[in-house]
Design an enzyme around this catalytic site. Sequence first.
Site, PDB file in Angstrom:
ATOM      1  N   GLU A 175      25.692 -11.333 -13.773  1.00  0.00           N
ATOM      2  CA  GLU A 175      26.165 -12.077 -12.584  1.00  0.00           C
ATOM      3  C   GLU A 175      25.018 -12.593 -11.722  1.00  0.00           C
ATOM      4  O   GLU A 175      25.008 -12.445 -10.503  1.00  0.00           O
ATOM      5  CB  GLU A 175      27.127 -11.201 -11.752  1.00  0.00           C
ATOM      6  CG  GLU A 175      28.442 -10.955 -12.488  1.00  0.00           C
ATOM      7  CD  GLU A 175      29.541 -10.408 -11.605  1.00  0.00           C
ATOM      8  OE1 GLU A 175      29.515 -10.627 -10.389  1.00  0.00           O
ATOM      9  OE2 GLU A 175      30.429  -9.749 -12.157  1.00  0.00           O
TER      10      GLU A 175
HETATM   11  C1  LIG Z   1      25.671  -6.215 -20.850  1.00  0.00           C
HETATM   12  C2  LIG Z   1      25.820  -7.648 -20.502  1.00  0.00           C
HETATM   13  C3  LIG Z   1      27.062  -8.165 -20.228  1.00  0.00           C
HETATM   14  C4  LIG Z   1      27.215  -9.539 -19.990  1.00  0.00           C
HETATM   15  N1  LIG Z   1      28.467 -10.060 -19.849  1.00  0.00           N
HETATM   16  C5  LIG Z   1      28.600 -11.421 -19.831  1.00  0.00           C
HETATM   17  C6  LIG Z   1      29.884 -12.023 -19.900  1.00  0.00           C
HETATM   18  O1  LIG Z   1      30.901 -11.347 -19.959  1.00  0.00           O
HETATM   19  N2  LIG Z   1      29.953 -13.375 -19.910  1.00  0.00           N
HETATM   20  C7  LIG Z   1      28.846 -14.172 -19.858  1.00  0.00           C
HETATM   21  O2  LIG Z   1      28.961 -15.372 -19.889  1.00  0.00           O
HETATM   22  N3  LIG Z   1      27.601 -13.622 -19.766  1.00  0.00           N
HETATM   23  C8  LIG Z   1      27.464 -12.285 -19.775  1.00  0.00           C
HETATM   24  N4  LIG Z   1      26.209 -11.709 -19.707  1.00  0.00           N
HETATM   25  C9  LIG Z   1      25.059 -12.574 -19.608  1.00  0.00           C
HETATM   26  C10 LIG Z   1      24.314 -12.464 -18.306  1.00  0.00           C
HETATM   27  O3  LIG Z   1      24.999 -13.155 -17.313  1.00  0.00           O
HETATM   28  C11 LIG Z   1      22.901 -13.001 -18.572  1.00  0.00           C
HETATM   29  O4  LIG Z   1      22.244 -11.971 -19.279  1.00  0.00           O
HETATM   30  C12 LIG Z   1      22.177 -13.365 -17.333  1.00  0.00           C
HETATM   31  O5  LIG Z   1      22.706 -14.546 -16.817  1.00  0.00           O
HETATM   32  C13 LIG Z   1      20.681 -13.563 -17.569  1.00  0.00           C
HETATM   33  O6  LIG Z   1      20.424 -14.349 -18.685  1.00  0.00           O
HETATM   34  P1  LIG Z   1      19.384 -13.849 -19.799  1.00  0.00           P
HETATM   35  O7  LIG Z   1      19.718 -12.454 -20.147  1.00  0.00           O
HETATM   36  O8  LIG Z   1      19.373 -14.847 -20.873  1.00  0.00           O
HETATM   37  O9  LIG Z   1      17.999 -13.800 -19.055  1.00  0.00           O
HETATM   38  P2  LIG Z   1      17.027 -15.048 -18.778  1.00  0.00           P
HETATM   39  O10 LIG Z   1      17.767 -16.166 -18.193  1.00  0.00           O
HETATM   40  O11 LIG Z   1      16.189 -15.276 -19.979  1.00  0.00           O
HETATM   41  O12 LIG Z   1      16.128 -14.429 -17.612  1.00  0.00           O
HETATM   42  C14 LIG Z   1      15.010 -13.579 -17.882  1.00  0.00           C
HETATM   43  C15 LIG Z   1      14.344 -13.262 -16.558  1.00  0.00           C
HETATM   44  O13 LIG Z   1      13.871 -14.448 -15.944  1.00  0.00           O
HETATM   45  C16 LIG Z   1      14.311 -14.513 -14.605  1.00  0.00           C
HETATM   46  N5  LIG Z   1      14.474 -15.912 -14.216  1.00  0.00           N
HETATM   47  C17 LIG Z   1      15.147 -16.889 -14.843  1.00  0.00           C
HETATM   48  N6  LIG Z   1      15.044 -18.035 -14.154  1.00  0.00           N
HETATM   49  C18 LIG Z   1      14.294 -17.783 -13.063  1.00  0.00           C
HETATM   50  C19 LIG Z   1      13.832 -18.553 -11.966  1.00  0.00           C
HETATM   51  N7  LIG Z   1      14.102 -19.829 -11.802  1.00  0.00           N
HETATM   52  N8  LIG Z   1      13.083 -17.938 -11.034  1.00  0.00           N
HETATM   53  C20 LIG Z   1      12.768 -16.625 -11.145  1.00  0.00           C
HETATM   54  N9  LIG Z   1      13.177 -15.859 -12.159  1.00  0.00           N
HETATM   55  C21 LIG Z   1      13.931 -16.429 -13.109  1.00  0.00           C
HETATM   56  C22 LIG Z   1      15.610 -13.738 -14.581  1.00  0.00           C
HETATM   57  O14 LIG Z   1      15.865 -13.254 -13.278  1.00  0.00           O
HETATM   58  C23 LIG Z   1      15.299 -12.621 -15.546  1.00  0.00           C
HETATM   59  O15 LIG Z   1      14.619 -11.609 -14.868  1.00  0.00           O
HETATM   60  C24 LIG Z   1      26.071 -10.356 -19.941  1.00  0.00           C
HETATM   61  C25 LIG Z   1      24.798  -9.807 -20.155  1.00  0.00           C
HETATM   62  C26 LIG Z   1      24.665  -8.485 -20.447  1.00  0.00           C
HETATM   63  C27 LIG Z   1      23.293  -7.942 -20.730  1.00  0.00           C
END
Ligand SMILES: Cc1cc2nc3c(=O)[nH]c(=O)nc-3n(C[C@H](O)[C@H](O)[C@H](O)COP(=O)(O)OP(=O)(O)OC[C@H]3O[C@@H](n4cnc5c(N)ncnc54)[C@H](O)[C@@H]3O)c2cc1C
Length: 822
Positions: free
Chosen positions: A503
Amino acid sequence: MLSFVISLLVLLVVLWALAYHSASAIAWSIVMGVTLVVGSVSGVLSGAIAGIVWFVFLAAVVIANVKPLRVALLSAPFFAIYKKLLPQMSTTEQEALEAGTVWWDGDLFSGKPDWNKWLAVPRATLSAEEQAFVDGPTNKLCGMLDEWKSTHELHDLQPEVWQFIKEHGFLGMIIPKEYGGKGFSAYGHSQVVMKISTRSATAAVSVMVPNSLGPSELLMHYGTKEQKDYYLPRLAKGIDIPCFALTAPEAGSDAASMTDAGIVCKQLWEGTETLGLRLTWEKRYITLGPIATILGLAFKAYDPDKLLGGETDLGITCALIPTNHPGVNIGRRHMPLNAAFMNGPNSGKDVFIPMDWVIGGQPMLGQGWRMLMECLAAGRSISLPAQSIAAGKVTSFTSGAYSRVRQQFKTPIGKFEGIEEPLARIGAMTYLLDATRTITAGALDLGEKPSVLSAISKYHATERMRQVVIDAMDIHGGKGICLGPNNYLGRAYQQVPIAITVEGANILTRSLIIFGQGAIRCHPWVLKEMNAARADSIDAFDDAFWEHIKFTISNAGRSLWLGITGGVGMPAPACAETKRYYQQMTRFSSAFALLADVSMFVIGGSLKRKEKLSARLGDVLSLLYLSSCTLKFYDERGQQKDELPLLKWALYDCAFKIQVAMDGILKNFPNRPIAWVLRRLVFPKGMTLIQPSDELGHEVAKILINPSAARDRLIAGMYLPNDENDIMGQLNAAMNAVVAAEPVEAKVRAAQKAGRITAKIQDAIFEEANSLSVITDTELALWKRARVLTKEVIRVDDFDKNFGLAAVQPTLRTAQYAEAAE
Ligand SMILES: Cc1cc2nc3c(=O)[nH]c(=O)nc-3n(C[C@H](O)[C@H](O)[C@H](O)COP(=O)(O)OP(=O)(O)OC[C@H]3O[C@@H](n4cnc5c(N)ncnc54)[C@H](O)[C@@H]3O)c2cc1C
């Protein structure tokens, strides 16, 4: 000379008063005019200099007060520069910015929060039905949950638990009663999720997701009548299990960059040619996905053949797809840090869906991002904050009890100053989190959709959860490390990063969203200026811009004065114990408004890229909100004096952190002369705030390690069974027994010191004390009960050499490796 200096001082005071009170241009003109007349008559101002000063003054008066002149000579050039500097915004960025409402965050941004208005906001309460649900089915569910069995053996909830969850409507708490749901308030929903979370993250997440941003909520707000009538009753009863798929492998935090696509087309569907979408997608991390019967899918819709007659690029769209629809690949699982809730990928290639599967039907094509952004505030304000405060309550209870029961160096470890430090953090942060959760959920029940405050709640609740869980682990030592059915911390410790990531990942939320969105949404003038620029209305810009300038000048004056006085004399609710904290928050609100404005003026559109500055400004706004909630919470609960250590520790901590964040802003401000001036305005007496004292920490720790009314209120709402066969019930019983046995131990120790007891082994010492009538039979029984319970509580689990896992793990691994090899 003396009279000149006095006159100058008087003038400075008057000017400062005008700035402080945000005086109008006319008031400035009159005061300056009178000053010049006095100066001229008294002879202080004479000759050519007088002429120049008068000329400049009269020109300024005319320009400031005659709007057409002001617009032509000043506002128009500023407007041209402003329009050039205004960063370009994508539609998705704009929709995210405009989503939700502004609530108390607007007051905090104003520099003049009206505390009486804040305290008058009605308190969140449970209806009789909600209370009965929390005390009845929720308690019963908690009693059925076995987190160890779920996470270690079943990798799922027990089948009877799923059945119970569906039958009792846990999956339909947000669905209105007319569709067979519970129609609970946000606060009621939060209380249920919180209680379940104190027992099992697996169950909590399984319940949270259908009640959070996903098919039910989107249908309620945007669904067609047919979609609502069909799906909502099925979702409320758990006949359908939903999931919502937004995240894709290459589109995580930047979800709007997804490549998942739906092409508008016509295809034969149930015997007739039907308008619909041909979908190709690949999603991952989708909670409940592996068992979902209905997949909420976000994708970008395109109409290359112009079948709909308009744009080809329609934008992000949400649809509901039954998971048994041909072509939907769903069912495989991820294993997020040993959590047992269902989570996994899904995909599809060229899957045809009829247009009426789009949520809201064809008119809602391309409206998906707006829909998601508008609904995000509710979910973010409820689920993760409730889960985080559950961690706060569990760690407050267990760390307090365990550190009273666990002795080292013949002393309960909770009495060591070293352990008092983490105990104090746990207790005070739990209090602050409960306040923020309760008040933010209450805002939703008042009809608010506070997008900035919900981001603050999500970020700070989950970060503090991380802190209290780490602190609890440290306090428990090996007891927290060895996993097993008797370890009530290990799974929480493992799974904290999930809440941090979902989220809106926390780093992104802090660096980009809180201040980035707050500065535009909550500021009294910035959005008006931006809208004026977009509408190319110089008239509207002129109004907003000059009010903005007055606002900034006023906050500079206020910041200096309140920095000198520490806010003393500022209006504050009449509570002797908390008055100074309100005044201090008013001071910081003014200083924050000044720093925010000057940062925006100086750094402009590139503030978005200056994430570290934006993050620190967001920290100040957040800490002001957390402090506001804590103060209101104390007031709402009847100003109970025994809670004061919790309140004070939390507020000292927030104020100190505000100071650190402001110092960081000033130290790293790109324009050094302006930073120098700002420091004088914000910290005229230097940085005088201190961290919570050791004595205050001692008082908080005492609340946690002693049975007391304040402790009971702190942990209220968690599931605490009165059952010594349950580890939590056992821990509670052990703490009570140890406290009851302490006077007995004291008598025996005194007798030992006096040389009356000769036995060397503990049990024998107490038997001998009893035989010598140092302690009575009842006292001996008390001590023995405390000893038995203590031994039970400090025990950790051990297993067969192969952990009994041989049958389970290789199967899972083989399946994963097999797919990788393909
Ligand atoms: C257990 C679990 C349940 C989930 N459930 C759902 C679900 O039901 N439906 C769904 O759609 N998604 C779901 N998600 C996805 C979740 O919303 C994403 O994991 C989240 O949005 C982050 O994306 P990412 O993991 O690809 O990280 P990335 O986007 O790759 O981010 C990696 C890091 O970079 C940082 N970052 C990225 N952009 C910036 C910026 N501009 N400035 C500073 N920092 C930045 C982030 O804060 C993070 O620390 C789930 C994820 C998990 C792990």
